[in-house]
Design an enzyme around this catalytic site. Structure first.
Site, PDB file in Angstrom:
ATOM      1  N   ASN A 112      23.285  37.949  87.711  1.00 47.49           N
ATOM      2  CA  ASN A 112      23.894  36.693  87.999  1.00 47.49           C
ATOM      3  C   ASN A 112      23.919  36.529  89.645  1.00 47.49           C
ATOM      4  OD1 ASN A 112      26.403  34.642  87.649  1.00 47.49           O
ATOM      5  ND2 ASN A 112      27.923  36.584  88.015  1.00 47.49           N
ATOM      6  N   HIS A 114      26.883  36.006  92.190  1.00 42.51           N
ATOM      7  CA  HIS A 114      27.937  35.414  92.915  1.00 42.51           C
ATOM      8  C   HIS A 114      28.686  34.889  94.392  1.00 42.51           C
ATOM      9  CE1 HIS A 114      32.100  35.978  91.934  1.00 42.51           C
ATOM     10  NE2 HIS A 114      32.674  36.959  93.041  1.00 42.51           N
ATOM     11  N   SER A 141      25.906  37.417  96.420  1.00 50.28           N
ATOM     12  CA  SER A 141      25.282  38.580  96.074  1.00 50.28           C
ATOM     13  C   SER A 141      24.452  38.308  94.846  1.00 50.28           C
ATOM     14  CB  SER A 141      26.545  39.459  95.548  1.00 50.28           C
ATOM     15  OG  SER A 141      27.176  39.913  96.713  1.00 50.28           O
ATOM     16  N   ASP A 150      31.914  40.873  87.122  1.00 53.72           N
ATOM     17  CA  ASP A 150      30.918  40.967  88.860  1.00 53.72           C
ATOM     18  C   ASP A 150      30.620  42.086  89.540  1.00 53.72           C
ATOM     19  OD1 ASP A 150      30.946  37.664  87.997  1.00 53.72           O
ATOM     20  OD2 ASP A 150      32.802  38.310  89.001  1.00 53.72           O
TER      21      ASP A 150
HETATM   22  C1  GAR Z   1      26.735  29.144  92.877  1.00 49.27           C
HETATM   23  O1  GAR Z   1      27.684  28.926  94.187  1.00 49.27           O
HETATM   24  C2  GAR Z   1      26.787  30.567  91.952  1.00 49.27           C
HETATM   25  O2  GAR Z   1      27.496  31.500  93.010  1.00 49.27           O
HETATM   26  C3  GAR Z   1      28.624  30.354  91.638  1.00 49.27           C
HETATM   27  O3  GAR Z   1      28.665  28.757  90.531  1.00 49.27           O
HETATM   28  C4  GAR Z   1      28.099  28.227  92.026  1.00 49.27           C
HETATM   29  C5  GAR Z   1      26.979  27.657  90.908  1.00 49.27           C
HETATM   30  O4  GAR Z   1      26.624  26.361  91.691  1.00 49.27           O
HETATM   31  N1  GAR Z   1      29.219  31.549  90.006  1.00 49.27           N
HETATM   32  C6  GAR Z   1      29.944  31.400  90.254  1.00 49.27           C
HETATM   33  O5  GAR Z   1      31.077  31.443  90.801  1.00 49.27           O
HETATM   34  C7  GAR Z   1      29.900  32.495  88.779  1.00 49.27           C
HETATM   35  N2  GAR Z   1      31.141  33.011  88.917  1.00 49.27           N
HETATM   36  P1  GAR Z   1      25.321  25.554  91.096  1.00 49.27           P
HETATM   37  O6  GAR Z   1      25.346  25.363  89.546  1.00 49.27           O
HETATM   38  O7  GAR Z   1      25.164  24.610  92.100  1.00 49.27           O
HETATM   39  O8  GAR Z   1      23.905  26.852  91.041  1.00 49.27           O
END
Ligand code: GAR
Length: 216
Positions: A112, A114, A141, A150
């Site tokens: 994942n 985060h 991360s 997480d």
């Molecule tokens: C990313 O910034 C990722 O780190 C976050 O969602 C965004 C997705 O962006 N993930 C979380 O918050 C997971 N808990 P994307 O769809 O443009 O890749």
């Protein structure tokens, strides 16, 4: 010279999929020895599905709202992942909490990303929380997924400065630029056999990874 076959990835998204695009481009450019077997979304309106199709990737939607409970949804998600032949599951902006049983099934085979310097700020609204706490720096991360939200072992992080005029959106944009670097990098290490989950935790270049690697 024989080359290792490309590691097959199932990328699971909920939103616009910018990390998915960064990973797919790194594969397509031959920067990492991996290939995207399938992009799976948990909602029909995930913008990343159209972006994946534009890149010629196989896509599939498993709409969580169509299932009576989490168990039924996760069974369908597992079927969609496993039918793709994926060797590594890549959660990329997947905004659903997975059961410990699901995480256990893919233990050591699911990553994942985060948007925080874990263990700081697990959960949601990480950028706003970092700003409210007047953090001097923030980041992202990449971690293996375990049954606890997480909290799985972090393998690679990137830091960014928090600037005086930052809003959650401006900070998020700065963090995302780094996400697009570190996520393909960590996947590339796994694909190349440099990073793996051992019996006692992650190993990098055959040595226990005692603390996360830091980009830059
Ligand atoms: C990313 O910034 C990722 O780190 C976050 O969602 C965004 C997705 O962006 N993930 C979380 O918050 C997971 N808990 P994307 O769809 O443009 O890749």
């Amino acid at each position: 010279m024989s080359q290792a076959p490309a590691l097959a990835l199932a990328i699971v998204i909920s939103g616009r999929g910018s990390n998915m695009v960064a990973i797919a481009q790194a594969c397509a450019r031959g920067e990492i020895p991996a290939r995207v077997a399938r992009v799976i979304a948990d909602r029909r309106d995930a913008g990343g599905i159209a972006r994946a199709q534009a890149l010629g990737l196989e896509t599939c939607v498993v709409p969580a709202r169509d299932f009576p409970d989490r168990g039924a949804f996760e069974a369908a998600l597992r079927a969609a992942i496993d039918a793709s032949g994926a060797q590594l599951v890549v959660l990329a902006g997947f905004m659903r909490i997975l059961s410990p049983e699901f995480a256990q099934h893919y233990a050591g085979r699911m990553l994942n990303i985060h948007p925080a310097l874990l263990p700081k700020y697990p959960g949601l609204h990480t950028h706003a929380r970092a700003l409210a706490a007047r953090e001097p720096e923030h980041g992202a991360s990449v971690h293996y997924v375990t049954g606890e939200l997480d909290a799985g072992p972090v393998v690679l992080q990137a830091r960014v400065p928090v600037l005086p005029d930052d809003t959650p959106d401006s900070l998020s944009a700065r963090v995302q630029q780094q996400e697009h670097i570190i996520y393909p990098r960590a996947i590339g290490w796994i694909a190349a056999g440099r990073l793996r989950m051992g019996a006692n935790g992650p190993e990098f270049d055959s040595r226990p990874l005692r603390q996360p690697l830091m980009e830059g």
